[in-house]
Motif scaffolding. Structure first.
Motif, PDB file in Angstrom:
ATOM      1  N   THR A   1       0.818  -1.225   0.000  1.00 12.82           N
ATOM      2  CA  THR A   1       0.000   0.000   0.000  1.00 12.82           C
ATOM      3  C   THR A   1       0.848   1.270   0.000  1.00 12.82           C
ATOM      4  O   THR A   1       0.312   2.367  -0.127  1.00 12.82           O
ATOM      5  CB  THR A   1      -0.909   0.051   1.240  1.00 12.82           C
ATOM      6  N   GLY A   2       2.159   1.116   0.200  1.00 16.35           N
ATOM      7  CA  GLY A   2       3.032   2.287   0.284  1.00 16.35           C
ATOM      8  C   GLY A   2       3.097   2.891   1.671  1.00 16.35           C
ATOM      9  O   GLY A   2       3.701   3.954   1.857  1.00 16.35           O
ATOM     10  N   ALA A   3       2.510   2.219   2.671  1.00 20.12           N
ATOM     11  CA  ALA A   3       2.457   2.792   4.027  1.00 20.12           C
ATOM     12  C   ALA A   3       3.842   3.140   4.557  1.00 20.12           C
ATOM     13  O   ALA A   3       4.041   4.203   5.155  1.00 20.12           O
ATOM     14  CB  ALA A   3       1.751   1.817   4.978  1.00 20.12           C
ATOM     15  N   ILE A   4       4.820   2.248   4.336  1.00 16.34           N
ATOM     16  CA  ILE A   4       6.178   2.508   4.814  1.00 16.34           C
ATOM     17  C   ILE A   4       6.788   3.677   4.051  1.00 16.34           C
ATOM     18  O   ILE A   4       7.387   4.588   4.641  1.00 16.34           O
ATOM     19  CB  ILE A   4       7.049   1.245   4.673  1.00 16.34           C
ATOM     20  N   ALA A   5       6.639   3.677   2.740  1.00 10.47           N
ATOM     21  CA  ALA A   5       7.183   4.765   1.921  1.00 10.47           C
ATOM     22  C   ALA A   5       6.630   6.110   2.361  1.00 10.47           C
ATOM     23  O   ALA A   5       7.370   7.101   2.476  1.00 10.47           O
ATOM     24  CB  ALA A   5       6.855   4.519   0.438  1.00 10.47           C
ATOM     25  N   PHE A   6       5.326   6.156   2.651  1.00  9.76           N
ATOM     26  CA  PHE A   6       4.714   7.430   3.047  1.00  9.76           C
ATOM     27  C   PHE A   6       5.158   7.867   4.439  1.00  9.76           C
ATOM     28  O   PHE A   6       5.253   9.070   4.712  1.00  9.76           O
ATOM     29  CB  PHE A   6       3.193   7.349   2.939  1.00  9.76           C
ATOM     30  N   GLU A   7       5.454   6.923   5.316  1.00 10.56           N
ATOM     31  CA  GLU A   7       6.013   7.298   6.632  1.00 10.56           C
ATOM     32  C   GLU A   7       7.379   7.950   6.463  1.00 10.56           C
ATOM     33  O   GLU A   7       7.696   8.947   7.123  1.00 10.56           O
ATOM     34  CB  GLU A   7       6.124   6.079   7.552  1.00 10.56           C
ATOM     35  N   PHE A   8       8.207   7.401   5.572  1.00  7.01           N
ATOM     36  CA  PHE A   8       9.517   8.014   5.313  1.00  7.01           C
ATOM     37  C   PHE A   8       9.350   9.402   4.701  1.00  7.01           C
ATOM     38  O   PHE A   8      10.047  10.350   5.087  1.00  7.01           O
ATOM     39  CB  PHE A   8      10.358   7.121   4.398  1.00  7.01           C
ATOM     40  N   LEU A   9       8.448   9.538   3.737  1.00  7.49           N
ATOM     41  CA  LEU A   9       8.200  10.847   3.139  1.00  7.49           C
ATOM     42  C   LEU A   9       7.720  11.849   4.173  1.00  7.49           C
ATOM     43  O   LEU A   9       8.143  13.011   4.184  1.00  7.49           O
ATOM     44  CB  LEU A   9       7.147  10.731   2.038  1.00  7.49           C
ATOM     45  N   SER A  10       6.828  11.401   5.038  1.00  8.30           N
ATOM     46  CA  SER A  10       6.265  12.273   6.060  1.00  8.30           C
ATOM     47  C   SER A  10       7.333  12.768   7.022  1.00  8.30           C
ATOM     48  O   SER A  10       7.223  13.852   7.591  1.00  8.30           O
ATOM     49  CB  SER A  10       5.161  11.528   6.832  1.00  8.30           C
ATOM     50  N   ARG A  11       8.386  11.961   7.180  1.00  3.27           N
ATOM     51  CA  ARG A  11       9.499  12.328   8.067  1.00  3.27           C
ATOM     52  C   ARG A  11      10.637  13.001   7.307  1.00  3.27           C
ATOM     53  O   ARG A  11      11.771  13.012   7.751  1.00  3.27           O
ATOM     54  CB  ARG A  11       9.997  11.081   8.798  1.00  3.27           C
ATOM     55  N   GLU A  12      10.325  13.543   6.114  1.00  5.57           N
ATOM     56  CA  GLU A  12      11.228  14.408   5.341  1.00  5.57           C
ATOM     57  C   GLU A  12      12.386  13.675   4.672  1.00  5.57           C
ATOM     58  O   GLU A  12      13.461  14.264   4.455  1.00  5.57           O
ATOM     59  CB  GLU A  12      11.789  15.552   6.217  1.00  5.57           C
ATOM     60  N   ALA A  13      12.212  12.376   4.342  1.00  2.00           N
ATOM     61  CA  ALA A  13      13.229  11.714   3.522  1.00  2.00           C
ATOM     62  C   ALA A  13      13.397  12.483   2.221  1.00  2.00           C
ATOM     63  O   ALA A  13      12.434  13.017   1.670  1.00  2.00           O
ATOM     64  CB  ALA A  13      12.825  10.267   3.240  1.00  2.00           C
ATOM     65  N   GLY A  14      14.616  12.565   1.727  1.00  3.61           N
ATOM     66  CA  GLY A  14      14.881  13.353   0.529  1.00  3.61           C
ATOM     67  C   GLY A  14      14.359  12.718  -0.735  1.00  3.61           C
ATOM     68  O   GLY A  14      13.946  13.405  -1.666  1.00  3.61           O
ATOM     69  N   GLU A  15      14.390  11.387  -0.783  1.00 11.76           N
ATOM     70  CA  GLU A  15      13.938  10.651  -1.962  1.00 11.76           C
ATOM     71  C   GLU A  15      13.509   9.266  -1.512  1.00 11.76           C
ATOM     72  O   GLU A  15      14.250   8.585  -0.793  1.00 11.76           O
ATOM     73  CB  GLU A  15      15.072  10.530  -2.985  1.00 11.76           C
ATOM     74  N   VAL A  16      12.330   8.845  -1.913  1.00 10.56           N
ATOM     75  CA  VAL A  16      11.831   7.513  -1.573  1.00 10.56           C
ATOM     76  C   VAL A  16      11.416   6.810  -2.855  1.00 10.56           C
ATOM     77  O   VAL A  16      10.640   7.340  -3.644  1.00 10.56           O
ATOM     78  CB  VAL A  16      10.632   7.573  -0.602  1.00 10.56           C
ATOM     79  N   THR A  17      11.950   5.609  -3.048  1.00 10.24           N
ATOM     80  CA  THR A  17      11.573   4.768  -4.176  1.00 10.24           C
ATOM     81  C   THR A  17      10.731   3.611  -3.657  1.00 10.24           C
ATOM     82  O   THR A  17      11.178   2.860  -2.788  1.00 10.24           O
ATOM     83  CB  THR A  17      12.814   4.218  -4.905  1.00 10.24           C
ATOM     84  N   ALA A  18       9.517   3.473  -4.165  1.00 10.25           N
ATOM     85  CA  ALA A  18       8.626   2.384  -3.774  1.00 10.25           C
ATOM     86  C   ALA A  18       8.525   1.414  -4.948  1.00 10.25           C
ATOM     87  O   ALA A  18       8.126   1.805  -6.045  1.00 10.25           O
ATOM     88  CB  ALA A  18       7.246   2.922  -3.412  1.00 10.25           C
ATOM     89  N   VAL A  19       8.906   0.156  -4.701  1.00  7.13           N
ATOM     90  CA  VAL A  19       8.907  -0.861  -5.756  1.00  7.13           C
ATOM     91  C   VAL A  19       7.805  -1.873  -5.466  1.00  7.13           C
ATOM     92  O   VAL A  19       7.797  -2.502  -4.395  1.00  7.13           O
ATOM     93  CB  VAL A  19      10.271  -1.573  -5.852  1.00  7.13           C
TER      94      VAL A  19
END
Length: 195
Positions: free
Chosen positions: A54-72
């Motif tokens: 669902t991208g839940a982990i990716a969105f948690e990283f984005l929400s915490r200001e990760a510079g770039e997140v790749t979801a595969v």
């Protein structure tokens, strides 16, 4: 799906009814991110979320200001949902890759700071995943690797392993590429957290 903390904290998104992913529970997600934030400053980091679901982990990283997140992710339903949430958030720091994770691991040559993998528990190649990541160009010295898995799997003999966390039926094995983490004196198998 609820984003727990950060700039998108408390935002909710309803996944499609026909989604086949098994999302990480809110309880487990909140606790593992507390661990990650004690090990890493997520802000500005390059992150890869494999078997993104669902991208839940990716969105948690984005929400915490990760510079770039790749979801595969391979499944079209999940990819469509991740892309729809990205569009609603308007966050250009998320890159969505629709494709086979094993081919992505094999073909990628630009390492990340953090790699998170949550393969389906019944995937026939599950046991291969941690070693494939640790031996790949996804990582570099210092990369933090987190593998989500069930309680009956043990990856503590792999290089760089330094910690296991258990939150109910959800387990995480943590690795630091090129050696142990800063808190290497932490017991390898952590007791289940208080619920």
């Amino acid at each position: 799906m609820r984003i727990i903390r950060g700039k998108y904290g408390r935002r909710r998104f309803e996944p499609p009814k026909n989604i086949t992913a098994r999302p990480t529970t809110d309880f487990a997600r909140e606790n593992i991110f507390n661990v990650i934030e004690n090990l890493e400053d997520i802000e500005g980091q390059r992150v890869c979320d494999l078997f993104a679901g669902t991208g839940a982990i990716a969105f948690e990283f984005l929400s915490r200001e990760a510079g770039e997140v790749t979801a595969v992710e391979m499944a079209q339903t999940q990819v469509g949902f991740i892309r729809s949430v990205k569009e609603r958030l308007g966050d250009e720091n998320l890159r969505v890759v629709k494709g086979d994770v094993f081919k992505f691991i094999e073909g990628f040559h630009n390492p990340y700071d953090i790699v998170f993998a949550d393969p389906p528990y019944n995937h026939p190649r599950f046991e291969e995943v941690p070693r494939l990541i640790l031996d790949s160009h996804l990582v570099k010295p210092g990369t933090l690797v987190i593998i989500e898995h069930s309680g009956n799997r043990d990856f503590s003999m792999l290089p760089g392993f330094f910690q296991r966390r258990e939150y109910g039926s959800v387990n995480f094995s943590l690795f630091r590429v090129g050696g142990a983490a800063e808190d290497a004196d932490t017991p390898q198998a952590e007791a289940a957290e208080e619920q």
